[in-house]
Design a protein around this motif. Sequence first.
Motif, PDB file in Angstrom:
ATOM      1  N   GLY A  74      -5.219   2.101   1.551  1.00 46.91           N
ATOM      2  CA  GLY A  74      -5.313   0.955   1.484  1.00 46.91           C
ATOM      3  C   GLY A  74      -4.255   1.421   0.205  1.00 46.91           C
ATOM      4  N   PHE A  75      -4.168   2.312  -0.248  1.00 54.87           N
ATOM      5  CA  PHE A  75      -3.583   1.689  -1.209  1.00 54.87           C
ATOM      6  C   PHE A  75      -1.797   2.402  -1.349  1.00 54.87           C
ATOM      7  N   GLN A  76      -0.694   2.280  -1.418  1.00 48.71           N
ATOM      8  CA  GLN A  76       0.071   2.627  -1.875  1.00 48.71           C
ATOM      9  C   GLN A  76       1.171   3.021  -2.887  1.00 48.71           C
ATOM     10  N   GLU A  77       1.823   4.229  -2.679  1.00 50.03           N
ATOM     11  CA  GLU A  77       2.350   4.654  -4.125  1.00 50.03           C
ATOM     12  C   GLU A  77       3.413   3.757  -4.648  1.00 50.03           C
ATOM     13  N   LEU A  78       3.747   3.174  -5.629  1.00 52.87           N
ATOM     14  CA  LEU A  78       5.016   2.607  -6.567  1.00 52.87           C
ATOM     15  C   LEU A  78       5.609   2.904  -6.719  1.00 52.87           C
TER      16      LEU A  78
END
Length: 125
Positions: A49-53
């Motif tokens: 649920g987290f995406q790399e910025l």
Amino acid sequence: METVLLYNIAQTPLASGLKPILLKMKARIRVISPEQYAQPLGVLAGLSGFQELDNVYEGDGFSEPMIVLCGFTDQRLDQFLRELRRKKLPPIPLKAILTAHNQNWDSITLYQELKSEHEAMHRQS
């Protein structure tokens, strides 16, 4: 999966004693470099649920050792802390558990919060 984020641990007296403890506990070890400091902690821990910025941290960062424990139950946390004491490893003043509250923070925000809490505790003692 239990994951441990390590900051500024390499080349310290802590490094050689910490790795065997984490390997024995079968925790995933992630060494975080300063370029990664702008990423949310959830990304660094590999949470879904987290995406790399796209951001790359370019500041000075910090030099103190810091550790973030992700996915540890209370029992496993106690086991980890007990092993640190048993091996007589140097204390790690800046340590945190990844929570729903801080998983969106970047490493610098967490560092500043832990540093502030640590200083406040020492002023009271």
